[in-house]
Design a protein around this motif. Structure first.
Motif, PDB file in Angstrom:
ATOM      1  N   SER A   1      68.800  25.647  66.941  1.00  0.00           N
ATOM      2  CA  SER A   1      68.943  24.809  65.758  1.00  0.00           C
ATOM      3  C   SER A   1      67.649  24.877  64.958  1.00  0.00           C
ATOM      4  O   SER A   1      66.588  25.258  65.481  1.00  0.00           O
ATOM      5  N   LEU A   2      67.733  24.538  63.699  1.00  0.00           N
ATOM      6  CA  LEU A   2      66.534  24.589  62.868  1.00  0.00           C
ATOM      7  C   LEU A   2      65.404  23.721  63.422  1.00  0.00           C
ATOM      8  O   LEU A   2      64.252  24.161  63.441  1.00  0.00           O
ATOM      9  N   PRO A   3      65.674  22.501  63.888  1.00  0.00           N
ATOM     10  CA  PRO A   3      64.576  21.715  64.477  1.00  0.00           C
ATOM     11  C   PRO A   3      63.889  22.426  65.644  1.00  0.00           C
ATOM     12  O   PRO A   3      62.669  22.338  65.792  1.00  0.00           O
ATOM     13  N   GLU A   4      64.664  23.146  66.469  1.00  0.00           N
ATOM     14  CA  GLU A   4      64.056  23.902  67.567  1.00  0.00           C
ATOM     15  C   GLU A   4      63.143  25.004  67.034  1.00  0.00           C
ATOM     16  O   GLU A   4      62.033  25.216  67.537  1.00  0.00           O
ATOM     17  N   SER A   5      63.615  25.719  66.010  1.00  0.00           N
ATOM     18  CA  SER A   5      62.805  26.791  65.429  1.00  0.00           C
ATOM     19  C   SER A   5      61.542  26.233  64.785  1.00  0.00           C
ATOM     20  O   SER A   5      60.468  26.835  64.866  1.00  0.00           O
TER      21      SER A   5
END
Length: 290
Positions: free
Chosen positions: A79-83
């Motif tokens: 997910s974008l938050p992980e990236s």
């Protein structure tokens, strides 16, 4: 309750998963759904009833360009938050920090200024008016040699393709059209790609380098492996082929704009920051240490 492939849904108990897309027609017991915030999930319909959504609530750039990886790379969707967390682990102060400037930004800003000095509209117009294609080529090669973003072999291919006057003339006119022409960018890009193919230098790096550094607010540099890895992490379909083509580059621009908008909290300035973000989250670069 059965769900149809392509329907957009949300999980009533997991709002952080965001909107999802049904991947295949579900049976009575289970349904496979790709959620923007969580990746692919197989849900038991005995325990949860996904809610169908429509209109603006169902729209998301990733789902509109969804790629479910079946490649040998086995890159897991993030997910974008992980990236973002991967990126911030290397650059805690984000795009505006001193470490980011030193490792990623400063030399690209220098190339951007150089691109304006060498190939901006006024100096480029003057060179074409004088028919000085050799000087156009000299400046283009100087700009390419100012960074390490293009492999040496690709630089040699371009240089070799520009040894004849015919090659220099075609390249100069096509490059001017790409950077300063009035036609659609699709036609300008396709024309430049055709010339590069004709002189044996048809590489994604070479085709996208010049617009990226002259107009970093609009265009993206394509480093094929890195760009594909970043898109695969984000589940975004690039329609990639090694041959230069507008469909792929149009998809890259859409992916880049999606990232630029989605990274708003980090305040990216332009596609230079976005390209650096792609580099930082891709496997084998900063994600695995310096």
């Amino acid at each position: 309750m059965k769900y149809l492939k392509g329907e957009r849904v949300v999980h009533p108990g997991m709002p952080t998963w965001g909107v999802g897309e049904v991947l295949e027609e579900g049976g009575e017991d289970h349904v496979r759904i790709f959620f923007v915030g969580a990746g692919e999930k197989k849900l038991s319909l005995k325990h949860v009833t996904p809610l169908r959504v429509s209109g603006s609530e169902a729209v998301h750039p990733v789902l509109d360009n969804l790629r479910i990886s079946k490649s040998a790379s086995a890159i897991r969707y993030k997910s974008l938050p992980e990236s973002i967390q991967i990126f911030l682990a290397q650059f805690p102060e984000g795009f505006r920090g001193e470490r980011f400037a030193r490792h990623e930004r400063d030399y690209k800003d220098k190339a951007n200024r150089q691109a304006s000095d060498l190939l901006g509209k006024e100096p480029f117009d003057a060179l074409l008016a004088a028919g000085d294609h050799a000087e156009v080529v000299r400046r283009a090669l100087k700009l390419i040699n100012s960074t390490n973003l293009i492999y040496p072999g690709e630089k040699i291919s371009l240089r070799d393709g520009l040894k004849s006057e015919a090659g220099r003339s075609l390249f100069s006119l096509a490059l001017h059209g790409l950077l300063h022409g009035d036609n659609s960018f699709e036609s300008r890009f396709s024309g430049f790609a055709k010339v590069l193919d004709g002189i044996g230098a048809g590489k994604w790096t070479t085709a996208t380098y010049f617009p990226f550094f002259l107009h970093p607010d609009r265009y993206m540099f394509v480093k094929p492996t890195i760009t594909q890895f970043a898109a695969e992490l984000c589940g975004f379909e690039l329609n990639y082929t090694p041959q230069l083509n507008w469909r792929t580059y149009h998809s890259v621009l859409g992916f880049s704009r999606y990232l630029f908008d989605a990274l708003a909290e980090l305040e990216p300035r332009d596609m230079i920051d976005v390209q650096s973000f792609m580099w930082c989250i891709a496997p084998g670069t900063y994600a695995d240490g310096e």
